[in-house]
Design an enzyme around this catalytic site. Structure first.
Site, mmCIF file in Angstrom:
data_model
loop_
_atom_site.group_PDB
_atom_site.id
_atom_site.type_symbol
_atom_site.label_atom_id
_atom_site.label_comp_id
_atom_site.label_asym_id
_atom_site.label_seq_id
_atom_site.Cartn_x
_atom_site.Cartn_y
_atom_site.Cartn_z
ATOM 1 N N HIS A 249 0.855 -1.190 0.000
ATOM 2 C CA HIS A 249 0.000 0.000 0.000
ATOM 3 C C HIS A 249 0.886 1.233 0.000
ATOM 4 O O HIS A 249 1.946 1.233 0.620
ATOM 5 C CB HIS A 249 -0.907 0.009 1.250
ATOM 6 C CG HIS A 249 -2.067 0.938 1.117
ATOM 7 N ND1 HIS A 249 -1.978 2.268 1.428
ATOM 8 C CD2 HIS A 249 -3.326 0.718 0.679
ATOM 9 C CE1 HIS A 249 -3.154 2.837 1.193
ATOM 10 N NE2 HIS A 249 -3.986 1.927 0.721
ATOM 11 N N GLU A 305 -7.844 -5.279 0.055
ATOM 12 C CA GLU A 305 -8.421 -6.090 -1.025
ATOM 13 C C GLU A 305 -8.423 -7.583 -0.696
ATOM 14 O O GLU A 305 -9.238 -8.329 -1.224
ATOM 15 C CB GLU A 305 -7.636 -5.871 -2.325
ATOM 16 C CG GLU A 305 -7.513 -4.437 -2.760
ATOM 17 C CD GLU A 305 -8.794 -3.863 -3.343
ATOM 18 O OE1 GLU A 305 -9.881 -4.318 -2.949
ATOM 19 O OE2 GLU A 305 -8.687 -2.962 -4.179
#
Ligand code: COA
Length: 362
Positions: A249, A305
């Site tokens: 991320h 996700e």
């Protein structure tokens, strides 16, 4: 200059704060853990929109008003469904983009309600069309999450299913100045209006580096198959220069706090003896080991996700619909940011450094 604008502050906001070093997400003064799954998605919308949207509504009224808005957009959605049936090459997210584009700036209903209502109505109807079924009309008496599931399956969802989706929508409602939110704010700063700004946000979300990773997470689990296949599959991916979906991320350098909220929700929904979750947990553990060995110092952790994929799969939502379903939740944040940006009233217009050739001297 970095090409991804890391660390560049481009807005002040009261809406959310992503603390990437400590793995915290604050939504309008509340920790994510205190809202996702604890209060309804409508209540989260009320929290985000408070003082920004007209009319300013408490959660209970907002549930009713959003129900009315879903019913109000249904006739227009049906017209777009007809066009989508004639254009089978359109992906689900392209169909959703078309549905939002059919909304008019002249519409009398508050535009933030129109866009928030249109996203689930279009997404559920398009899923059914893909399955060769007729779209189902919204039921204004249901919550936003329950009505989406009812429109998708043509039957009222179980309480746990509605709760799991509600938790997901709240968990992804807003996330600082991510790519789609920034896009929406740039468009809002030109005074193009709510509808155009939200369409812009959706277009940015469409890309696999932003909203498109959960489908590939499931492809990965399918390809791995069983526990002994995990390490060889992950090593092979990295040998081929591929990324592991559901990891890494830009902001979080520790575990994404949304991952645990969603892990809890999917466990509640599927029970402790789910083979799929057991495999996923093992894949997660080995992936983190392999990433630490192969990419030392990069601090690659599980992102939102990974467990989104398992949750949406457990709700029998087709993979192609994962990004549009993400948009159902994220619309709440886009709307709030657009309203906030409109109050700023100044166009966002950064500069670039020219590195091209100089004109030839005459
Ligand atoms: N798998 C393997 N390696 C990864 C990785 C992943 N998921 N994510 C990042 N890396 C590596 C990069 O290859 C790079 O390595 P290098 O320095 O040896 O070249 C390093 O980590 C830094 O990556 P970078 O591309 O600079 O990170 P970013 O901040 O630009 O990217 C993401 C962030 C989310 C786009 C990226 O982590 C990614 O592609 N993840 C997979 C897709 C995904 O899960 N997206 C959903 C995000 S919520």
């Amino acid at each position: 200059m970095t090409s991804g604008l890391e660390g560049v502050v481009a807005a002040e906001t009261v809406l959310s704060h992503v603390d990437g070093e400590n793995g915290r997400l604050i939504i309008r003064g509340r920790e994510l853990d205190d809202i996702a799954g604890k209060i309804s998605f409508e209540e989260v919308c009320a929290l985000l929109w408070e003082g920004l949207a007209e009319p300013d509504l408490p959660e209970r009224d907002l549930r009713e008003v959003l129900g009315t808005a879903r019913v109000a957009v249904w006739p227009l959605a049906q017209k777009v469904f007809a066009l989508c049936r004639e254009t089978p090459a359109l992906s689900l997210i392209e169909g959703l983009r078309l549905g939002l584009s059919a909304l008019s700036d002249q519409d009398k209903l508050p535009h933030h309600l129109l866009v928030t209502a249109m996203v689930p109505v279009m997404t559920a109807g398009l899923i059914r069309i893909r399955q060769g079924l007729e779209p189902v009309a919204p039921d204004e008496a249901l919550s936003h999450a329950a009505d989406f599931l009812a429109m998708m399956t043509a039957r009222p969802p179980k309480r746990l299913q509605a709760h799991a989706l509600d938790t997901y929508l709240s968990a992804v409602c807003d996330h600082g100045l991510n790519a789609s939110t920034f896009t929406a704010r740039v468009i809002a700063s030109t005074q193009a209006g709510m509808i155009s700004s939200v369409i812009g946000g959706l277009c940015a979300l469409k890309g696999p580096l932003h909203g498109g990773a959960p489908g590939p997470v499931l492809d990965m689990l399918d390809e791995i198959g069983d526990e002994k296949g995990i390490r060889p599959w992950l090593e092979r991916q990295l040998d081929q220069g591929e990324r592991l979906m559901g990891f890494g991320h830009r902001i979080y350098k520790v575990r994404d706090p949304r991952a645990d909220v969603l892990k809890g929700a999917v466990r509640l929904l599927s029970g402790d003896d789910s083979n799929r979750i057991a495999l996923a947990e093992k894949v997660e553990q080995v992936a983190l080991e392999v990433l630490a060995e192969r990419k030392p110092g990069r601090r690659l952790e599980t992102n939102v996700e990974f467990y989104t994929a398992l949750l949406l799969e457990a709700l029998a939502i087709p993979r192609e619909a994962f990004t549009p379903v993400f948009a159902i939740g994220r619309t709440a944040g886009w709307v709030a940011h657009v309203l906030e940006q409109e109050k700023v009233g100044r166009i966002i217009r950064p500069s670039s450094v020219y590195i091209g050739p100089e004109p030839l001297a005459a």
